[in-house]
Design a protein around this motif. Structure first.
Motif, PDB file in Angstrom:
ATOM      1  N   THR A  10     -51.382  -3.449 -17.348  1.00  0.00           N
ATOM      2  CA  THR A  10     -50.942  -4.223 -16.190  1.00  0.00           C
ATOM      3  C   THR A  10     -49.481  -4.622 -16.373  1.00  0.00           C
ATOM      4  N   ILE A  11     -48.644  -4.283 -15.408  1.00  0.00           N
ATOM      5  CA  ILE A  11     -47.237  -4.651 -15.422  1.00  0.00           C
ATOM      6  C   ILE A  11     -47.019  -5.731 -14.372  1.00  0.00           C
ATOM      7  N   GLU A  12     -46.519  -6.880 -14.812  1.00  0.00           N
ATOM      8  CA  GLU A  12     -46.241  -7.972 -13.879  1.00  0.00           C
ATOM      9  C   GLU A  12     -44.829  -7.856 -13.318  1.00  0.00           C
ATOM     10  N   PHE A  13     -44.675  -8.321 -12.102  1.00  0.00           N
ATOM     11  CA  PHE A  13     -43.356  -8.362 -11.460  1.00  0.00           C
ATOM     12  C   PHE A  13     -43.102  -9.780 -10.953  1.00  0.00           C
ATOM     13  N   LYS A  14     -41.899 -10.293 -11.227  1.00  0.00           N
ATOM     14  CA  LYS A  14     -41.481 -11.597 -10.721  1.00  0.00           C
ATOM     15  C   LYS A  14     -40.047 -11.477 -10.219  1.00  0.00           C
ATOM     16  N   ARG A  15     -39.638 -12.425  -9.382  1.00  0.00           N
ATOM     17  CA  ARG A  15     -38.321 -12.309  -8.756  1.00  0.00           C
ATOM     18  C   ARG A  15     -37.487 -13.560  -8.927  1.00  0.00           C
ATOM     19  N   VAL A  16     -36.178 -13.349  -8.811  1.00  0.00           N
ATOM     20  CA  VAL A  16     -35.211 -14.431  -8.721  1.00  0.00           C
ATOM     21  C   VAL A  16     -34.475 -14.233  -7.402  1.00  0.00           C
ATOM     22  N   THR A  17     -34.541 -15.214  -6.525  1.00  0.00           N
ATOM     23  CA  THR A  17     -33.888 -15.124  -5.212  1.00  0.00           C
ATOM     24  C   THR A  17     -32.902 -16.272  -5.065  1.00  0.00           C
ATOM     25  N   GLY A  18     -31.710 -15.946  -4.575  1.00  0.00           N
ATOM     26  CA  GLY A  18     -30.718 -16.995  -4.365  1.00  0.00           C
ATOM     27  C   GLY A  18     -29.365 -16.442  -3.959  1.00  0.00           C
ATOM     28  N   GLU A  19     -28.359 -17.294  -4.082  1.00  0.00           N
ATOM     29  CA  GLU A  19     -26.990 -16.948  -3.668  1.00  0.00           C
ATOM     30  C   GLU A  19     -26.164 -16.518  -4.876  1.00  0.00           C
ATOM     31  N   VAL A  20     -25.389 -15.457  -4.697  1.00  0.00           N
ATOM     32  CA  VAL A  20     -24.528 -14.963  -5.770  1.00  0.00           C
ATOM     33  C   VAL A  20     -23.349 -15.921  -5.945  1.00  0.00           C
ATOM     34  N   PRO A  71     -22.890  -2.860  -5.730  1.00  0.00           N
ATOM     35  CA  PRO A  71     -22.004  -3.608  -4.832  1.00  0.00           C
ATOM     36  C   PRO A  71     -22.604  -4.948  -4.412  1.00  0.00           C
ATOM     37  N   ILE A  72     -22.001  -6.041  -4.926  1.00  0.00           N
ATOM     38  CA  ILE A  72     -22.435  -7.403  -4.601  1.00  0.00           C
ATOM     39  C   ILE A  72     -21.189  -8.253  -4.405  1.00  0.00           C
ATOM     40  N   ARG A  73     -21.233  -9.134  -3.417  1.00  0.00           N
ATOM     41  CA  ARG A  73     -20.129 -10.063  -3.190  1.00  0.00           C
ATOM     42  C   ARG A  73     -20.616 -11.503  -3.384  1.00  0.00           C
ATOM     43  N   THR A  74     -19.705 -12.343  -3.829  1.00  0.00           N
ATOM     44  CA  THR A  74     -20.008 -13.765  -3.971  1.00  0.00           C
ATOM     45  C   THR A  74     -20.427 -14.348  -2.618  1.00  0.00           C
ATOM     46  N   GLY A  75     -21.494 -15.139  -2.631  1.00  0.00           N
ATOM     47  CA  GLY A  75     -21.988 -15.765  -1.403  1.00  0.00           C
ATOM     48  C   GLY A  75     -23.147 -15.021  -0.764  1.00  0.00           C
ATOM     49  N   GLN A  76     -23.367 -13.773  -1.168  1.00  0.00           N
ATOM     50  CA  GLN A  76     -24.474 -13.008  -0.593  1.00  0.00           C
ATOM     51  C   GLN A  76     -25.808 -13.488  -1.170  1.00  0.00           C
ATOM     52  N   ARG A  77     -26.848 -13.382  -0.336  1.00  0.00           N
ATOM     53  CA  ARG A  77     -28.205 -13.748  -0.781  1.00  0.00           C
ATOM     54  C   ARG A  77     -28.895 -12.482  -1.298  1.00  0.00           C
ATOM     55  N   VAL A  96     -32.467  -6.490  -4.326  1.00  0.00           N
ATOM     56  CA  VAL A  96     -32.463  -6.444  -2.863  1.00  0.00           C
ATOM     57  C   VAL A  96     -31.332  -7.344  -2.372  1.00  0.00           C
ATOM     58  N   ASN A  97     -30.365  -6.760  -1.686  1.00  0.00           N
ATOM     59  CA  ASN A  97     -29.261  -7.517  -1.105  1.00  0.00           C
ATOM     60  C   ASN A  97     -29.639  -7.840   0.337  1.00  0.00           C
ATOM     61  N   HIS A  98     -30.093  -9.073   0.563  1.00  0.00           N
ATOM     62  CA  HIS A  98     -30.565  -9.460   1.895  1.00  0.00           C
ATOM     63  C   HIS A  98     -29.421  -9.489   2.903  1.00  0.00           C
ATOM     64  N   ALA A  99     -28.230  -9.875   2.453  1.00  0.00           N
ATOM     65  CA  ALA A  99     -27.082  -9.968   3.358  1.00  0.00           C
ATOM     66  C   ALA A  99     -26.650  -8.593   3.849  1.00  0.00           C
ATOM     67  N   ALA A 100     -26.627  -7.617   2.927  1.00  0.00           N
ATOM     68  CA  ALA A 100     -26.188  -6.263   3.285  1.00  0.00           C
ATOM     69  C   ALA A 100     -27.346  -5.354   3.669  1.00  0.00           C
ATOM     70  N   LYS A 101     -28.573  -5.882   3.501  1.00  0.00           N
ATOM     71  CA  LYS A 101     -29.785  -5.096   3.778  1.00  0.00           C
ATOM     72  C   LYS A 101     -29.799  -3.803   2.941  1.00  0.00           C
ATOM     73  N   ASP A 102     -29.457  -3.968   1.666  1.00  0.00           N
ATOM     74  CA  ASP A 102     -29.436  -2.844   0.721  1.00  0.00           C
ATOM     75  C   ASP A 102     -30.499  -3.040  -0.343  1.00  0.00           C
TER      76      ASP A 102
END
Length: 199
Positions: A10-20, A71-77, A96-102
């Motif tokens: 079993t492989i677990e997956f967890k996430r970190v979500t926030g602002e760069v 490719p990530i920019r400061t301020g992107q979620r 997952v870059n929510h701001a750029a939808k990438d």
């Protein structure tokens, strides 16, 4: 839905979500010499990409993507989804870059699967079966009246046939396992919110 199950593994997956908060790319410079010139040649090779992410609860997380330029920019979620072998060994698998939808798959599939213990499993079992086949074939041919080179030749032939069968079977299993793992990663990247948040 967050975990990947394959057999007893079993492989677990967890996430970190926030602002760069910051994004830093590092390179290493290698110096070499050209045989046709006395001048040294400098080559810059991308090493890693380091990112600070501020979660919604204010906690800041440091993430490093080895040998990747994302490719990530400061301020992107963004969301970084980690794959866990156990509590102390885990690696970023998806960004997952929510701001750029990438969506970026951070590491190639097979190296990541190797780290997680999903790689070329069953090697020693296959080797054991081949050795048993060689021993059994040798004993059987010897009991049937064959001796010397004939016994050795027939035993080697039997072992080779078993080897080809196990190799083919192993390739099919690895391909099936890889396809299931890739499908799971794609499902997670499309359903980020379903993945458990890291503490």
């Amino acid at each position: 839905m967050g975990n990947f199950q394959w057999g007893k593994k079993t492989i677990e997956f967890k996430r970190v979500t926030g602002e760069v908060l910051s994004s830093e790319k590092n390179t290493k410079t290698f110096r070499s010499h050209n045989i046709n010139s006395s001048e040294p040649v400098q080559t810059e090779i991308f090493d890693n990409h380091s990112v600070w992410i501020k979660k919604d609860n204010g906690i800041e997380k440091y993430v490093t993507f080895h040998m990747r330029d994302i490719p990530i920019r400061t301020g992107q979620r963004v969301s970084v989804i980690y794959s866990f072998k156990d509590k102390t060994n885990y690696w970023p698998a998806i960004l997952v870059n929510h701001a750029a939808k990438d969506i970026h798959y951070v590491e190639h599939t097979y190296p990541l699967m190797e780290k997680l213990g999903l790689g070329h499993s069953g090697f020693y079992t296959s080797l054991f079966l081949i050795l048993i086949t060689l021993f059994g074939a040798g004993y059987g041919f010897n009991a049937a009246g064959y001796s010397g080179w004939k016994t050795l030749g027939y035993s080697m032939l039997a072992g080779f046939v078993v080897f080809l069968y196990l190799m083919n079977r192993g390739d099919r299993i690895r391909t099936k396992r890889r396809n299931a793992f890739v499908k799971h990663l794609r499902t997670l990247s499309d359903n980020v919110e379903s993945v458990e948040e890291m503490a």
